[in-house]
Design a protein around this motif. Structure first.
Motif, PDB file in Angstrom:
ATOM      1  N   UNK A  73      38.236  47.944  50.542  1.00 30.59           N
ATOM      2  CA  UNK A  73      38.428  46.879  49.559  1.00 30.59           C
ATOM      3  C   UNK A  73      39.315  47.392  48.425  1.00 30.59           C
ATOM      4  N   UNK A  74      40.490  46.767  48.245  1.00 26.35           N
ATOM      5  CA  UNK A  74      41.433  47.193  47.216  1.00 26.35           C
ATOM      6  C   UNK A  74      41.159  46.472  45.899  1.00 26.35           C
ATOM      7  N   UNK A  75      41.050  47.243  44.839  1.00 24.76           N
ATOM      8  CA  UNK A  75      40.869  46.661  43.517  1.00 24.76           C
ATOM      9  C   UNK A  75      42.166  46.017  43.047  1.00 24.76           C
ATOM     10  N   UNK A  76      42.028  44.987  42.211  1.00 25.22           N
ATOM     11  CA  UNK A  76      43.181  44.316  41.639  1.00 25.22           C
ATOM     12  C   UNK A  76      43.084  44.319  40.122  1.00 25.22           C
ATOM     13  N   UNK A  77      44.217  44.123  39.505  1.00 21.95           N
ATOM     14  CA  UNK A  77      44.284  44.086  38.050  1.00 21.95           C
ATOM     15  C   UNK A  77      43.343  43.024  37.506  1.00 21.95           C
ATOM     16  N   UNK A  78      42.508  43.410  36.532  1.00 25.15           N
ATOM     17  CA  UNK A  78      41.600  42.465  35.891  1.00 25.15           C
ATOM     18  C   UNK A  78      40.249  42.322  36.549  1.00 25.15           C
ATOM     19  N   UNK A  79      39.995  43.025  37.675  1.00 26.36           N
ATOM     20  CA  UNK A  79      38.688  42.938  38.329  1.00 26.36           C
ATOM     21  C   UNK A  79      37.580  43.444  37.413  1.00 26.36           C
ATOM     22  N   UNK A  80      36.401  42.839  37.546  1.00 27.93           N
ATOM     23  CA  UNK A  80      35.212  43.288  36.812  1.00 27.93           C
ATOM     24  C   UNK A  80      34.130  43.630  37.828  1.00 27.93           C
ATOM     25  N   UNK A  81      33.638  44.874  37.779  1.00 26.06           N
ATOM     26  CA  UNK A  81      32.518  45.286  38.626  1.00 26.06           C
ATOM     27  C   UNK A  81      31.253  45.226  37.778  1.00 26.06           C
TER      28      UNK A  81
END
Length: 378
Positions: A335-343
């Motif tokens: 799973x690739x993270x993207x700009x602005x993601x919130x975990x």
């Protein structure tokens, strides 16, 4: 009395709002869009397009990027500021130069003005922008037909100060970069400008060509040769250095905002950057990624007339991760993270209940009310 208090405490724990650092797993699954009653989709990580082999994610599937400006490249096309030398010839007996000893006349040197025109004797004012020297020769010959029997023309490019591009933004050495016959591409020009001053995932490259412009992420240009287009004289290359980042909230050891490192960032790496889950707080079965997913939606032309075009818009989506499941760890590596993601890592239910118990224990003891008649016994 203690039994009554115990029952009351259980009732409070089961029915009252419990203190927490964020939304519970149940409230996340019941989340709705602010201006409608539509639920925000919650997708299991195993079903996320980013990790489904049958449906690989391509966020640029309908986004042409810099290829929208691709076209035939001709270094000899004339631009404002170019200097040309024009010579005309007439081999006819009754031609333009029949009264002179020479059949050749040099009309002189001319600079293409900012509007793309030059003014020449016998021919008048001509628009030459985007014309080749050969094309201009043909137009000069056509303009001389009335006064010359067998005219010919030779156009020579003397100077091309416009054969350069302007590079600005997040590069180490912004400024004008000259183009050569090697047909420099976007990455060549950025390299000649000292390279981008930010990591590729954080850099957005925009090329302005006349009234047109197109953009693509620098890492996309590096990985897709089609995006690495040949630049034309007069192009402007702007590198936007807005740093890409993700945010980790909730029961992480190091909650906060983290910038992307050079290269791709997976969910597993992002959790590691946040220090992992807190053993005594986190509910490993309920970890969520909040994302504004870019999607393509049809948009009709103004007034309902004209073709329908596809526009990019953002729609919130939530991905659920059960980190108790070993297979999820493997999926997190895809799973690739993207700009602005919130975990977000939610608290375990017992943690919030323990907080409420702590609050109850901290309630100060109050003096018991005096028994009726106690004051009159004196």
């Amino acid at each position: 009395m203690r039994k009554v208090l115990s029952v009351l405490l259980v009732a409070l724990l089961s029915s009252c709002a419990k203190p927490s650092d964020g939304p519970s797993a149940g409230s996340i699954r019941d989340a709705k869009f602010p201006h409608s009653n539509e639920r925000v989709p919650v997708i299991e990580l195993a079903n996320a397009p980013a990790v489904t082999a049958a449906q690989p994610v391509n966020p640029h599937a309908n986004d042409a990027g810099l290829t929208a400006l691709r076209g035939a490249y001709n270094q000899q096309r004339l631009r404002p500021g170019d200097v040309i030398d024009v010579t005309v010839l007439d081999t006819g007996e009754e031609g333009l130069f029949s009264s002179t000893n020479s059949k050749t006349l040099n009309l002189g040197r001319f600079t293409v003005d900012q509007s793309g025109y030059v003014s020449m004797p016998f021919v008048g004012r001509q628009r030459v922008t985007d014309s080749t020297p050969e094309g201009l020769q043909s137009r000069i010959v056509a303009g001389l037909k009335g006064s010359s029997v067998n005219p010919q023309a030779v156009v020579t490019v003397v100077d091309k100060p416009s054969s350069a591009v302007i590079v600005s933004g997040a590069v180490k050495s912004p400024g004008k970069v000259a183009l050569t016959a090697r047909k420099e591409k976007v990455l060549d020009i950025i390299s000649q400008s000292g390279g981008a001053s930010v990591a590729p995932p954080a850099a957005m490259v925009t090329v302005v060509r006349g009234k047109e412009r197109a953009s693509a992420a620098l890492d996309r240009i590096m990985n897709d040769e089609k995006q690495n287009i040949v630049l034309l004289p007069g192009d402007q290359v702007m590198v936007d250095g807005d740093a890409a980042s993700f945010t980790a909230l909730g029961a992480f050891k190091s909650a906060g905002e983290f910038q992307f490192e050079p290269g791709k960032l997976t969910l597993a790496q992002a959790v590691g950057r946040a220090g992992g889950l807190l053993d005594d707080r986190a509910d490993a079965r309920n970890v969520y990624i909040f994302r504004n997913q870019l999607i393509q939606v049809p948009q009709a032309a103004s007034g309902g007339k004209g073709p329908v075009t596809m526009v990019t818009t953002a729609k919130p989506v939530i991905y659920h991760v059960n980190m108790k499941d070993a297979s999820s760890i493997m999926l997190m590596q895809l799973f690739q993270m993207q700009k602005g993601d919130v975990i977000y890592a939610s608290n375990a239910g017992l943690v919030d209940s323990a907080k409420l118990l702590t609050v109850y224990q901290k309630v100060p003891n109050t003096a018991a009310a005096p028994l009726p008649g106690a004051g009159s016994a004196q």
